[in-house]
Design a protein around this motif. Structure first.
Motif, PDB file in Angstrom:
ATOM      1  N   GLU A  32       0.828  -1.218   0.000  1.00  0.00           N
ATOM      2  CA  GLU A  32       0.000   0.000   0.000  1.00  0.00           C
ATOM      3  C   GLU A  32       0.856   1.258   0.000  1.00  0.00           C
ATOM      4  N   TYR A  33       1.942   1.223   0.723  1.00  0.00           N
ATOM      5  CA  TYR A  33       2.863   2.355   0.776  1.00  0.00           C
ATOM      6  C   TYR A  33       3.464   2.626  -0.601  1.00  0.00           C
ATOM      7  N   LEU A  34       3.956   1.579  -1.269  1.00  0.00           N
ATOM      8  CA  LEU A  34       4.610   1.727  -2.570  1.00  0.00           C
ATOM      9  C   LEU A  34       3.616   2.055  -3.685  1.00  0.00           C
ATOM     10  N   ARG A  35       2.400   1.588  -3.540  1.00  0.00           N
ATOM     11  CA  ARG A  35       1.399   1.731  -4.601  1.00  0.00           C
ATOM     12  C   ARG A  35       1.087   3.188  -4.925  1.00  0.00           C
ATOM     13  N   GLU A  36       1.318   4.088  -3.994  1.00  0.00           N
ATOM     14  CA  GLU A  36       1.026   5.488  -4.252  1.00  0.00           C
ATOM     15  C   GLU A  36       1.797   6.013  -5.469  1.00  0.00           C
ATOM     16  N   THR A  43       0.299  -5.895 -10.540  1.00  0.00           N
ATOM     17  CA  THR A  43       0.701  -7.036 -11.367  1.00  0.00           C
ATOM     18  C   THR A  43       1.801  -7.866 -10.705  1.00  0.00           C
ATOM     19  N   THR A  44       2.147  -7.515  -9.488  1.00  0.00           N
ATOM     20  CA  THR A  44       3.104  -8.306  -8.712  1.00  0.00           C
ATOM     21  C   THR A  44       2.340  -8.882  -7.526  1.00  0.00           C
ATOM     22  N   THR A  45       1.720 -10.035  -7.772  1.00  0.00           N
ATOM     23  CA  THR A  45       0.807 -10.589  -6.773  1.00  0.00           C
ATOM     24  C   THR A  45       1.306 -11.872  -6.126  1.00  0.00           C
ATOM     25  N   GLN A 157       2.077  14.232 -18.147  1.00  0.00           N
ATOM     26  CA  GLN A 157       1.401  12.943 -18.254  1.00  0.00           C
ATOM     27  C   GLN A 157       2.363  11.835 -18.692  1.00  0.00           C
ATOM     28  N   ALA A 158       3.459  11.737 -17.990  1.00  0.00           N
ATOM     29  CA  ALA A 158       4.521  10.798 -18.343  1.00  0.00           C
ATOM     30  C   ALA A 158       4.201   9.352 -17.992  1.00  0.00           C
ATOM     31  N   GLU A 159       3.298   9.154 -17.033  1.00  0.00           N
ATOM     32  CA  GLU A 159       3.058   7.782 -16.562  1.00  0.00           C
ATOM     33  C   GLU A 159       1.606   7.609 -16.147  1.00  0.00           C
ATOM     34  N   TRP A 160       1.040   6.468 -16.526  1.00  0.00           N
ATOM     35  CA  TRP A 160      -0.306   6.093 -16.092  1.00  0.00           C
ATOM     36  C   TRP A 160      -0.158   5.389 -14.753  1.00  0.00           C
ATOM     37  N   LEU A 161      -0.767   5.939 -13.715  1.00  0.00           N
ATOM     38  CA  LEU A 161      -0.644   5.398 -12.370  1.00  0.00           C
ATOM     39  C   LEU A 161      -2.023   4.961 -11.881  1.00  0.00           C
ATOM     40  N   TYR A 162      -2.434   3.780 -12.298  1.00  0.00           N
ATOM     41  CA  TYR A 162      -3.668   3.107 -11.899  1.00  0.00           C
ATOM     42  C   TYR A 162      -4.942   3.762 -12.429  1.00  0.00           C
ATOM     43  N   ASP A 163      -5.157   5.050 -12.118  1.00  0.00           N
ATOM     44  CA  ASP A 163      -6.418   5.679 -12.531  1.00  0.00           C
ATOM     45  C   ASP A 163      -6.234   7.097 -13.062  1.00  0.00           C
ATOM     46  N   CYS A 164      -4.975   7.514 -13.218  1.00  0.00           N
ATOM     47  CA  CYS A 164      -4.714   8.862 -13.719  1.00  0.00           C
ATOM     48  C   CYS A 164      -3.275   8.944 -14.231  1.00  0.00           C
ATOM     49  N   TYR A 165      -3.032   9.969 -15.021  1.00  0.00           N
ATOM     50  CA  TYR A 165      -1.666  10.246 -15.457  1.00  0.00           C
ATOM     51  C   TYR A 165      -0.975  11.120 -14.428  1.00  0.00           C
ATOM     52  N   VAL A 166       0.329  10.926 -14.288  1.00  0.00           N
ATOM     53  CA  VAL A 166       1.122  11.807 -13.429  1.00  0.00           C
ATOM     54  C   VAL A 166       2.261  12.386 -14.257  1.00  0.00           C
TER      55      VAL A 166
END
Length: 181
Positions: A32-36, A43-45, A157-166
């Motif tokens: 959860e900490y890293l997922r931010e 995909t690493t389950t 918008q360099a990266e798609w991070l789950y639900d938005c671009y950052v």
């Protein structure tokens, strides 16, 4: 095998399949900490996903295209760092890193990024090192800022991070600048 000792407590070691279980446990514990800020957590389950990452990393190393290491702090795996890519044509290395939850505040990642930058310039004879990080990731941005990398701009918008671009900030340092220090 690549091992790079930074100080008596801290070293970098080339990823090995035998590290998969420990690395996956750290990933899972810190999920959860890293997922931010990291897009690959969903995909690493399981440990097999970590083994696959290690195999891809070892292939990149054998082809002289990348160098991914585990960070060992007092003998324990606490994160991953290295060159996600080495562009030999332009003599540039791109550093990536993550640290497990609970290991911040010890100066680990600053020492690791400094060691990787030194290695890129002095051992690999590269000309430039870059670190790219999400604009909002203040902890990650503090690393290149502390090491006097130059803020070279923002990639929208360099990266798609789950639900938005950052957006990403690009930090860079040249060999001539680094060696002046």
């Amino acid at each position: 095998m690549f091992v790079h000792n930074i100080d008596e407590d801290l070293s970098l070691k080339l990823l090995e399949v035998k590290d998969a279980e420990s690395l996956f446990k750290l990933t899972n514990y810190s999920r959860e900490y890293l997922r931010e800020w990291l897009p690959w957590l969903d995909t690493t389950t399981n440990v097999e996903d970590t083994i696959e990452f290690i195999k891809i990393s070892l292939k990149g190393f054998s082809e002289n295209k990348s160098l991914n290491t585990v960070i060992l702090f007092k003998g324990d795996i606490v994160g991953v760092a290295g060159y996600n890519n080495i562009n030999w044509a332009n003599r540039t290395a791109y550093i990536g890193y993550w640290l497990g939850e609970g290991f911040q505040g010890n100066g680990i990642m600053t020492k690791v990024a400094k060691a990787l930058t030194n290695y890129a310039f002095h051992d690999l004879k590269l000309n430039k090192v870059e670190i790219r990080t999400a604009v909002g990731n203040k902890k990650s941005r503090a690393i290149p800022e502390r090491l006097n990398f130059v803020n070279e701009g923002t990639i929208r918008q360099a990266e798609w991070l789950y639900d938005c671009y950052v957006d990403h900030v690009v930090y860079g340092v040249l060999a001539e600048e680094w060696n002046e220090k």
